[in-house]
Design a protein around this motif. Structure first.
Motif, PDB file in Angstrom:
ATOM      1  N   ARG A 147      22.800  74.344 -98.576  1.00 43.41           N
ATOM      2  CA  ARG A 147      21.361  74.120 -98.430  1.00 43.41           C
ATOM      3  C   ARG A 147      20.961  72.716 -98.825  1.00 43.41           C
ATOM      4  N   SER A 148      21.728  72.112 -99.712  1.00 40.73           N
ATOM      5  CA  SER A 148      21.403  70.784-100.219  1.00 40.73           C
ATOM      6  C   SER A 148      22.540  69.813 -99.936  1.00 40.73           C
ATOM      7  N   GLY A 149      22.176  68.597 -99.538  1.00 41.19           N
ATOM      8  CA  GLY A 149      23.182  67.574 -99.254  1.00 41.19           C
ATOM      9  C   GLY A 149      23.389  66.611-100.396  1.00 41.19           C
ATOM     10  N   GLU A 150      22.967  66.995-101.607  1.00 43.26           N
ATOM     11  CA  GLU A 150      23.006  66.062-102.722  1.00 43.26           C
ATOM     12  C   GLU A 150      24.430  65.657-103.091  1.00 43.26           C
ATOM     13  N   THR A 151      25.369  66.607-103.075  1.00 42.30           N
ATOM     14  CA  THR A 151      26.752  66.282-103.406  1.00 42.30           C
ATOM     15  C   THR A 151      27.325  65.289-102.401  1.00 42.30           C
ATOM     16  N   ALA A 152      27.091  65.540-101.129  1.00 43.63           N
ATOM     17  CA  ALA A 152      27.573  64.629-100.087  1.00 43.63           C
ATOM     18  C   ALA A 152      26.902  63.266-100.197  1.00 43.63           C
ATOM     19  N   LEU A 153      25.602  63.271-100.463  1.00 43.57           N
ATOM     20  CA  LEU A 153      24.870  62.009-100.544  1.00 43.57           C
ATOM     21  C   LEU A 153      25.408  61.132-101.659  1.00 43.57           C
ATOM     22  N   LEU A 154      25.583  61.704-102.848  1.00 42.55           N
ATOM     23  CA  LEU A 154      26.036  60.908-103.980  1.00 42.55           C
ATOM     24  C   LEU A 154      27.513  60.531-103.835  1.00 42.55           C
ATOM     25  N   ALA A 155      28.341  61.462-103.366  1.00 40.12           N
ATOM     26  CA  ALA A 155      29.755  61.155-103.175  1.00 40.12           C
ATOM     27  C   ALA A 155      29.935  60.075-102.115  1.00 40.12           C
ATOM     28  N   GLY A 156      29.184  60.176-101.041  1.00 44.40           N
ATOM     29  CA  GLY A 156      29.263  59.167 -99.994  1.00 44.40           C
ATOM     30  C   GLY A 156      28.819  57.801-100.477  1.00 44.40           C
ATOM     31  N   PHE A 157      27.793  57.788-101.301  1.00 48.13           N
ATOM     32  CA  PHE A 157      27.300  56.520-101.848  1.00 48.13           C
ATOM     33  C   PHE A 157      28.317  55.892-102.789  1.00 48.13           C
ATOM     34  N   GLN A 172      10.496  79.628-107.600  1.00 46.91           N
ATOM     35  CA  GLN A 172       9.278  79.004-107.098  1.00 46.91           C
ATOM     36  C   GLN A 172       9.495  78.108-105.887  1.00 46.91           C
ATOM     37  N   SER A 173      10.709  77.585-105.731  1.00 39.24           N
ATOM     38  CA  SER A 173      10.954  76.684-104.614  1.00 39.24           C
ATOM     39  C   SER A 173      12.459  76.540-104.393  1.00 39.24           C
ATOM     40  N   GLN A 174      12.817  75.706-103.444  1.00 35.85           N
ATOM     41  CA  GLN A 174      14.224  75.421-103.158  1.00 35.85           C
ATOM     42  C   GLN A 174      14.473  73.944-103.375  1.00 35.85           C
ATOM     43  N   LYS A 175      15.502  73.623-104.121  1.00 31.69           N
ATOM     44  CA  LYS A 175      15.794  72.236-104.431  1.00 31.69           C
ATOM     45  C   LYS A 175      16.610  71.602-103.306  1.00 31.69           C
ATOM     46  N   SER A 176      16.225  70.413-102.913  1.00 30.32           N
ATOM     47  CA  SER A 176      16.961  69.698-101.874  1.00 30.32           C
ATOM     48  C   SER A 176      16.775  68.205-102.075  1.00 30.32           C
ATOM     49  N   VAL A 177      17.472  67.422-101.278  1.00 34.23           N
ATOM     50  CA  VAL A 177      17.395  65.970-101.378  1.00 34.23           C
ATOM     51  C   VAL A 177      15.995  65.497-100.997  1.00 34.23           C
ATOM     52  N   GLN A 231      31.202  54.625-101.073  1.00 34.70           N
ATOM     53  CA  GLN A 231      30.794  53.589-100.128  1.00 34.70           C
ATOM     54  C   GLN A 231      31.352  53.842 -98.727  1.00 34.70           C
ATOM     55  N   VAL A 232      31.136  55.079 -98.250  1.00 38.97           N
ATOM     56  CA  VAL A 232      31.548  55.408 -96.894  1.00 38.97           C
ATOM     57  C   VAL A 232      30.584  54.784 -95.903  1.00 38.97           C
ATOM     58  N   ASP A 233      30.942  54.843 -94.638  1.00 40.01           N
ATOM     59  CA  ASP A 233      30.105  54.196 -93.617  1.00 40.01           C
ATOM     60  C   ASP A 233      28.834  54.983 -93.335  1.00 40.01           C
ATOM     61  N   ARG A 234      28.972  56.295 -93.174  1.00 34.27           N
ATOM     62  CA  ARG A 234      27.800  57.124 -92.870  1.00 34.27           C
ATOM     63  C   ARG A 234      27.911  58.452 -93.609  1.00 34.27           C
ATOM     64  N   THR A 235      26.758  59.022 -93.957  1.00 34.43           N
ATOM     65  CA  THR A 235      26.707  60.316 -94.633  1.00 34.43           C
ATOM     66  C   THR A 235      25.674  61.194 -93.944  1.00 34.43           C
ATOM     67  N   VAL A 236      26.078  62.391 -93.584  1.00 35.30           N
ATOM     68  CA  VAL A 236      25.186  63.360 -92.932  1.00 35.30           C
ATOM     69  C   VAL A 236      24.914  64.482 -93.924  1.00 35.30           C
ATOM     70  N   ILE A 237      23.651  64.732 -94.204  1.00 35.89           N
ATOM     71  CA  ILE A 237      23.290  65.725 -95.209  1.00 35.89           C
ATOM     72  C   ILE A 237      22.655  66.955 -94.560  1.00 35.89           C
ATOM     73  N   ALA A 238      22.583  68.033 -95.345  1.00 34.85           N
ATOM     74  CA  ALA A 238      22.096  69.306 -94.813  1.00 34.85           C
ATOM     75  C   ALA A 238      20.620  69.258 -94.422  1.00 34.85           C
ATOM     76  N   GLU A 239      19.875  68.346 -95.021  1.00 34.07           N
ATOM     77  CA  GLU A 239      18.430  68.327 -94.808  1.00 34.07           C
ATOM     78  C   GLU A 239      18.006  67.654 -93.501  1.00 34.07           C
ATOM     79  N   VAL A 240      18.899  66.891 -92.879  1.00 33.96           N
ATOM     80  CA  VAL A 240      18.527  66.109 -91.688  1.00 33.96           C
ATOM     81  C   VAL A 240      19.512  66.387 -90.551  1.00 33.96           C
TER      82      VAL A 240
END
Length: 367
Positions: free
Chosen positions: A183-193, A336-341, A196-205
């Protein structure tokens, strides 16, 4: 006081550190600690009137039982994905309450993700003393900035991504690395950053392949070594999916009919660009092995805080980290909500990369 403790959902590094912290903190107060095996599933298997049943599904925790376990990954109590309200026999909350009363458990400390802690919040709403401890490598429990297991998962991912570069470069291909994150792309986003990979695709987009693929081809051509790396969350969607593929992300990989998104992306790259690919699904390796320093530290702190709250007569709380500070919130907060990037603040959706709009005043993990 007699404390019960269990771990539910997927295992993550740092759980044993928290179990040790809870146990030692409780013993220092001359309290008794009982561990329930296999999460809520094991709990449902307990027959309080059967001595052998109790022995099979519980474990007395003392100093010797938790000696050195903080250095180990996984959970010594084992785990399961079970909500007692949704079993094949219907809602078994009454059985849980019966076991608690029969075994003389005064309060429960539950370590889990969104599913496990939802039932914990339910118990708290019924008046039973519960302290929830958030853990998930996806870091997607609403109400806390940090969950046990996140740092190690990111560290494991960065190490694997960087190691994969040698093979990808040798074959002059485009690497697609799929990471957990339904549901959340936070792990991919931070690991990709961090890698320093070229591109990162997250669950939210949703990934527009007409944009993403030319970027990856250009990335590959831009360096003499002729390779590129793309990280993608398992819960990500591709523009080519058209609602007809992608499988049910709520199911485990072995139960899904469709192939994973990493494989689908790689197929599209090869079909549309003619470039060869290297596909790697890190999956369980992200949460295997011993915890890093961060998850040991947070595990110790969350465990100690849980006991301190009970000592103060507080329950129905979830321990948390907010803005870099340890605290606690109502157990039902996660409902109360769902956490995401925060896509607008942390992600460049046009270029499929993490972005840092500002750093000053931000917490360490840039939440």
């Amino acid at each position: 006081m007699h404390i019960g403790i269990l771990t539910g959902g997927g295992d993550v590094p740092g759980l044993n550190a928290c179990i040790r912290s809870v146990t030692l903190s409780a013993l220092d107060l001359s309290w008794e600690v009982t561990g329930f095996r296999r999460g809520w599933q094991g709990f449902l298997s307990v027959d309080p009137d059967n001595v052998q049943s109790v022995a099979d599904h519980t474990r007395r925790l003392d100093r010797e039982a938790v000696r050195g376990i903080d250095r180990m990954g996984g959970t010594i109590l084992h785990t399961s994905r079970t909500d007692p309200r949704t079993t094949k026999d219907g809602d078994r909350t009454d059985h849980v309450l019966h076991v608690l009363k029969s075994l003389g458990i005064d309060a429960m400390i539950t370590l889990g993700g969104d599913g496990t802690l939802r039932f914990s919040a339910h118990l708290a709403s019924l008046g039973f003393p519960v302290i929830s401890v958030p853990k998930t490598m996806d870091n997607d429990v609403y109400g806390t900035d940090y969950c046990i297991g996140f740092s190690t998962a990111v560290s494991r991912s960065v190490e694997a991504i960087n190691a994969l570069r040698t093979t990808t470069e040798s074959h002059e291909r485009i690497a697609v690395v799929e990471l957990f994150g339904r549901r959340s792309g936070e792990t991919a986003l931070l690991a990709g950053f961090l890698a320093q990979v070229d591109r990162t695709v997250i669950a939210e987009v949703t990934a527009d392949l007409d944009v993403l693929l030319p970027l990856l081809v250009a990335d590959r051509k831009s360096r003499p070594t002729n390779y590129a790396v793309c990280v993608i969350s398992e819960g990500a969607r591709l523009s080519s999916d058209d609602g007809k593929s992608g499988g049910d992300i709520s199911k485990s990989a072995t139960q899904r009919d469709d192939i994973g998104v990493g494989q689908r992306l790689a197929r599209e790259i090869e079909a549309r660009t003619g470039q060869g690919t290297v596909v790697q699904e890190l999956a369980y390796l992200m949460r295997a092995g011993e915890p890093d320093a961060m998850d040991r530290m947070v595990g110790f702190a969350f465990g100690g805080l849980a006991i301190q709250l009970l000592q103060q007569g507080k329950s129905g709380r979830m321990v948390a980290l907010r803005d870099g500070n340890y605290c606690h919130v109502p157990a039902e907060t996660l409902l109360q909500s769902q956490k995401s990037v925060d896509v607008s603040a942390l992600y460049d959706a046009q270029n499929y990369r993490a972005k840092l709009m500002r750093v000053e005043g931000m917490p360490m993990f840039l939440y």
